[in-house]
Write a protein that holds these residues in place. Structure first.
Motif, short mmCIF file in Angstrom:
data_model
loop_
_atom_site.label_atom_id
_atom_site.label_comp_id
_atom_site.label_asym_id
_atom_site.label_seq_id
_atom_site.Cartn_x
_atom_site.Cartn_y
_atom_site.Cartn_z
N LYS A 96 26.17 -15.52 10.79
CA LYS A 96 27.40 -15.39 9.98
C LYS A 96 28.43 -16.42 10.41
CE LYS A 96 30.17 -12.85 7.19
NZ LYS A 96 31.34 -13.64 7.00
N LYS A 97 28.60 -16.59 11.71
CA LYS A 97 29.57 -17.57 12.22
C LYS A 97 29.17 -18.98 11.79
CE LYS A 97 31.93 -19.19 16.40
NZ LYS A 97 32.56 -20.20 15.64
N LEU A 98 27.91 -19.29 11.90
CA LEU A 98 27.39 -20.60 11.50
C LEU A 98 27.68 -20.85 10.02
CD1 LEU A 98 25.83 -22.74 13.12
CD2 LEU A 98 23.72 -21.65 12.37
N LEU A 99 27.41 -19.86 9.19
CA LEU A 99 27.65 -19.99 7.75
C LEU A 99 29.13 -20.13 7.45
CD1 LEU A 99 25.13 -17.30 6.42
CD2 LEU A 99 24.80 -19.79 6.50
N ASP A 100 29.95 -19.27 8.05
CA ASP A 100 31.40 -19.33 7.82
C ASP A 100 31.98 -20.67 8.26
OD1 ASP A 100 31.56 -16.78 6.75
OD2 ASP A 100 32.12 -15.83 8.65
N ASP A 101 31.53 -21.16 9.43
CA ASP A 101 32.05 -22.43 9.95
C ASP A 101 31.68 -23.62 9.07
OD1 ASP A 101 33.10 -21.03 12.07
OD2 ASP A 101 31.61 -21.71 13.55
N ASN A 102 30.59 -23.50 8.33
CA ASN A 102 30.11 -24.63 7.54
C ASN A 102 30.36 -24.48 6.04
OD1 ASN A 102 28.55 -26.67 9.31
ND2 ASN A 102 28.05 -24.66 10.12
N LEU A 103 30.90 -23.36 5.63
CA LEU A 103 31.09 -23.10 4.20
C LEU A 103 31.88 -24.20 3.50
CD1 LEU A 103 30.71 -21.19 1.80
CD2 LEU A 103 32.78 -19.99 2.52
N THR A 104 32.96 -24.66 4.10
CA THR A 104 33.79 -25.68 3.46
C THR A 104 33.27 -27.10 3.70
OG1 THR A 104 35.26 -25.74 5.37
CG2 THR A 104 35.86 -24.25 3.56
N LYS A 105 32.24 -27.23 4.53
CA LYS A 105 31.72 -28.56 4.86
C LYS A 105 30.55 -28.99 3.98
CE LYS A 105 33.01 -27.92 9.68
NZ LYS A 105 32.51 -27.66 11.02
N VAL A 106 29.98 -28.05 3.25
CA VAL A 106 28.82 -28.38 2.40
C VAL A 106 29.23 -28.32 0.93
CG1 VAL A 106 27.10 -27.62 4.07
CG2 VAL A 106 27.95 -26.01 2.40
N PRO A 107 28.78 -29.29 0.14
CA PRO A 107 29.11 -29.25 -1.28
C PRO A 107 28.53 -27.99 -1.92
CG PRO A 107 28.17 -31.38 -0.66
CD PRO A 107 28.01 -30.47 0.52
N PRO A 108 29.34 -27.23 -2.66
CA PRO A 108 28.89 -25.94 -3.19
C PRO A 108 27.67 -26.02 -4.11
CG PRO A 108 31.21 -26.35 -3.74
CD PRO A 108 30.71 -27.52 -2.98
N GLN A 109 27.51 -27.11 -4.83
CA GLN A 109 26.39 -27.22 -5.77
C GLN A 109 25.14 -27.85 -5.15
OE1 GLN A 109 26.27 -25.71 -8.76
NE2 GLN A 109 28.23 -24.90 -8.09
N SER A 110 25.22 -28.25 -3.88
CA SER A 110 24.05 -28.80 -3.21
C SER A 110 23.09 -27.67 -2.86
CB SER A 110 24.49 -29.52 -1.92
OG SER A 110 24.95 -28.56 -0.97
N LEU A 112 21.96 -26.86 -0.01
CA LEU A 112 22.48 -26.19 1.18
C LEU A 112 23.69 -25.32 0.83
CD1 LEU A 112 22.26 -25.70 4.20
CD2 LEU A 112 23.65 -27.76 4.57
N GLY A 113 24.56 -25.82 -0.02
CA GLY A 113 25.72 -25.04 -0.45
C GLY A 113 25.30 -23.78 -1.17
N LYS A 114 24.27 -23.88 -2.01
CA LYS A 114 23.76 -22.71 -2.73
C LYS A 114 23.13 -21.70 -1.76
CE LYS A 114 23.09 -25.05 -7.12
NZ LYS A 114 22.15 -25.58 -8.11
N ALA A 115 22.41 -22.21 -0.76
CA ALA A 115 21.78 -21.33 0.23
C ALA A 115 22.84 -20.58 1.03
CB ALA A 115 20.89 -22.15 1.17
N VAL A 116 23.87 -21.30 1.46
CA VAL A 116 24.95 -20.68 2.23
C VAL A 116 25.67 -19.64 1.36
CG1 VAL A 116 27.21 -21.12 3.31
CG2 VAL A 116 25.27 -22.64 3.79
N HIS A 117 25.97 -20.02 0.13
CA HIS A 117 26.67 -19.10 -0.78
C HIS A 117 25.84 -17.84 -1.04
CE1 HIS A 117 29.29 -17.77 -4.00
NE2 HIS A 117 28.22 -17.63 -4.76
N TYR A 118 24.54 -18.00 -1.27
CA TYR A 118 23.67 -16.85 -1.51
C TYR A 118 23.72 -15.88 -0.33
CZ TYR A 118 19.46 -14.09 -2.41
OH TYR A 118 18.58 -13.05 -2.62
N MET A 119 23.57 -16.43 0.86
CA MET A 119 23.51 -15.57 2.04
C MET A 119 24.85 -14.88 2.29
SD MET A 119 21.58 -16.40 5.54
CE MET A 119 20.68 -15.07 6.29
N LEU A 120 25.94 -15.60 2.13
CA LEU A 120 27.26 -15.00 2.35
C LEU A 120 27.60 -13.98 1.26
CD1 LEU A 120 29.36 -18.04 3.65
CD2 LEU A 120 28.61 -16.04 4.94
#
Length: 171
Positions: A96-110, A112-120
């Protein structure tokens, strides 16, 4: 169908299941394998890079390793719940910390951004397996059990005539 149902609904994050999980008497337990899959696709594409996707997959691997040990030791549901609290919760906190820390660093439509968004987005439901030692970390067993029907759907689409359709329905 779920009118009188009370308990856990272990399923992927299809919208109908997540909506059911918002009812007071149903707890949606999301599938960690589905969340992992998005990150695995990225790891396969990036090969030897050890970025965020790789780190998340590694941590999820530790969760699965714990589940394997619990099964091998024939742990009962109470032991499973306790061990998950002791060992899985800290790993989930790391993820969760890893995802939260990187949420604003990855483009949302990439990817990786979609993977992070799905999990969060499904974080709470992904953690619900901790609530009860009878629950699984994923719903792979049920997915495997319906696989023949999913594969067969196209094969069964056309039966040639009414008699064939009756025979197919009977089978």
């Amino acid at each position: 169908f779920f009118g009188d149902f009370k308990g856990y609904l272990h399923a992927d994050c299809y919208n109908a299941y997540t909506l059911l999980g918002k009812q007071d008497h149903i707890t949606h337990v999301a599938c960690m394998a589905h969340a992992r899959r998005y990150f695995m696709d990225i790891v396969r594409q990036t090969k030897k890079q050890k970025g965020l996707a790789y780190q998340v997959v590694e941590l999820i691997g530790k969760l699965y390793h714990l589940e394997k040990l619990l099964k091998e030791n024939n742990a009962n549901p109470d032991e499973i719940k306790l061990k998950r609290e002791e060992r899985a919760r800290p790993i989930l906190t790391q993820i969760k910390k890893l995802l939260d820390d990187n949420l604003t660093k990855v483009p949302p439509q990439s990817p990786l951004g979609k993977a992070v968004h799905y999990m969060l987005t499904h974080w709470q439901a992904l953690n619900h397996y901790l609530l009860d030692g009878r629950l699984e970390i994923d719903n792979n067993r049920s997915e495997r059990s319906i696989k023949p029907f999913v594969i067969g759907r196209k094969n069964w689409l056309f039966h040639g005539n009414d008699k064939g359709a009756n025979a197919g329905a009977t089978l």
